[in-house]
Design an enzyme around this catalytic site. Sequence first.
Site, PDB file in Angstrom:
ATOM      1  N   HIS A 157     -69.120  -9.166 -15.446  1.00 10.57           N
ATOM      2  CA  HIS A 157     -67.943  -8.290 -15.455  1.00 10.57           C
ATOM      3  C   HIS A 157     -66.916  -8.781 -16.455  1.00 10.57           C
ATOM      4  CE1 HIS A 157     -67.600 -11.225 -12.166  1.00 10.57           C
ATOM      5  NE2 HIS A 157     -66.304 -11.262 -12.424  1.00 10.57           N
TER       6      HIS A 157
ATOM      7  N   HIS B 207     -63.010  -8.746 -17.268  1.00 11.96           N
ATOM      8  CA  HIS B 207     -61.691  -8.484 -16.683  1.00 11.96           C
ATOM      9  C   HIS B 207     -60.793  -7.857 -17.749  1.00 11.96           C
ATOM     10  CE1 HIS B 207     -61.879 -11.040 -12.939  1.00 11.96           C
ATOM     11  NE2 HIS B 207     -62.826 -11.658 -13.631  1.00 11.96           N
TER      12      HIS B 207
HETATM   13  P1  DGP Z   1     -64.725 -13.538 -11.015  1.00 12.49           P
HETATM   14  O1  DGP Z   1     -63.941 -14.671 -10.427  1.00 12.49           O
HETATM   15  O2  DGP Z   1     -64.624 -13.493 -12.541  1.00 12.49           O
HETATM   16  O3  DGP Z   1     -66.156 -13.513 -10.519  1.00 12.49           O
HETATM   17  O4  DGP Z   1     -64.001 -12.210 -10.522  1.00 12.49           O
HETATM   18  C1  DGP Z   1     -64.429 -11.433  -9.473  1.00 12.49           C
HETATM   19  C2  DGP Z   1     -63.346 -10.409  -9.232  1.00 12.49           C
HETATM   20  O5  DGP Z   1     -63.876  -9.414  -8.357  1.00 12.49           O
HETATM   21  C3  DGP Z   1     -62.090 -10.944  -8.581  1.00 12.49           C
HETATM   22  O6  DGP Z   1     -60.983 -10.730  -9.470  1.00 12.49           O
HETATM   23  C4  DGP Z   1     -61.928 -10.140  -7.310  1.00 12.49           C
HETATM   24  C5  DGP Z   1     -62.846  -8.960  -7.515  1.00 12.49           C
HETATM   25  N1  DGP Z   1     -63.488  -8.463  -6.319  1.00 12.49           N
HETATM   26  C6  DGP Z   1     -64.150  -9.220  -5.405  1.00 12.49           C
HETATM   27  N2  DGP Z   1     -64.668  -8.430  -4.446  1.00 12.49           N
HETATM   28  C7  DGP Z   1     -64.337  -7.142  -4.780  1.00 12.49           C
HETATM   29  C8  DGP Z   1     -64.596  -5.880  -4.170  1.00 12.49           C
HETATM   30  O7  DGP Z   1     -65.244  -5.745  -3.149  1.00 12.49           O
HETATM   31  N3  DGP Z   1     -64.086  -4.790  -4.806  1.00 12.49           N
HETATM   32  C9  DGP Z   1     -63.349  -4.883  -5.942  1.00 12.49           C
HETATM   33  N4  DGP Z   1     -62.869  -3.746  -6.478  1.00 12.49           N
HETATM   34  N5  DGP Z   1     -63.092  -6.061  -6.547  1.00 12.49           N
HETATM   35  C10 DGP Z   1     -63.583  -7.177  -5.960  1.00 12.49           C
END
Ligand code: DGP
Length: 139
Positions: free
Chosen positions: A98, A100
């Site tokens: 992903h 950001h």
């Molecule tokens: P990372 O630390 O780079 O793996 O970021 C993962 C991101 O995903 C973090 O900023 C929070 C987000 N996140 C975690 N669970 C969910 C979810 O269920 N839905 C959404 N929309 N975002 C999520």
Amino acid sequence: MDCLFCKIINKELPAVVVYEDDECLAFLDIYPIAEGHVLVIPKKHCVILSECDEETAKNLIAVVKKLNSAVCSAVGCEGILNEVRNGAAAGQEVPHLHFHIIPRRENDGFGWVYPPGYREKMEAKGKLDEIASNIKKKM
Ligand code: DGP
């Protein structure tokens, strides 16, 4: 597959989607660092960028580029941080690639934690040359 983001792609879990095409999906981060924090993911599961095929990577970057402008216009930011955490050691929590898109403003309280000794001295040219040479050999 027991992957959180694959479940979002497959609509098994909800998300607030801001963009979708055949190859990728963009949705709002549920724990935003700032208003308008978006995640852009490939629909084809991979964990880190180096596992992603060229076409998908190109499409992802094109979508990130467009969304940077759209997000910034929508929330009125002063800058955008694009970040990809490749692997748990790099802070990746969700093991599905992903990007950001994080809107930034001066003095917004967000930043990096640098390792001890950072910027106390410049790296020696010889050492930089050696590292560059090793990287070039792996390309
Ligand atoms: P990372 O630390 O780079 O793996 O970021 C993962 C991101 O995903 C973090 O900023 C929070 C987000 N996140 C975690 N669970 C969910 C979810 O269920 N839905 C959404 N929309 N975002 C999520």
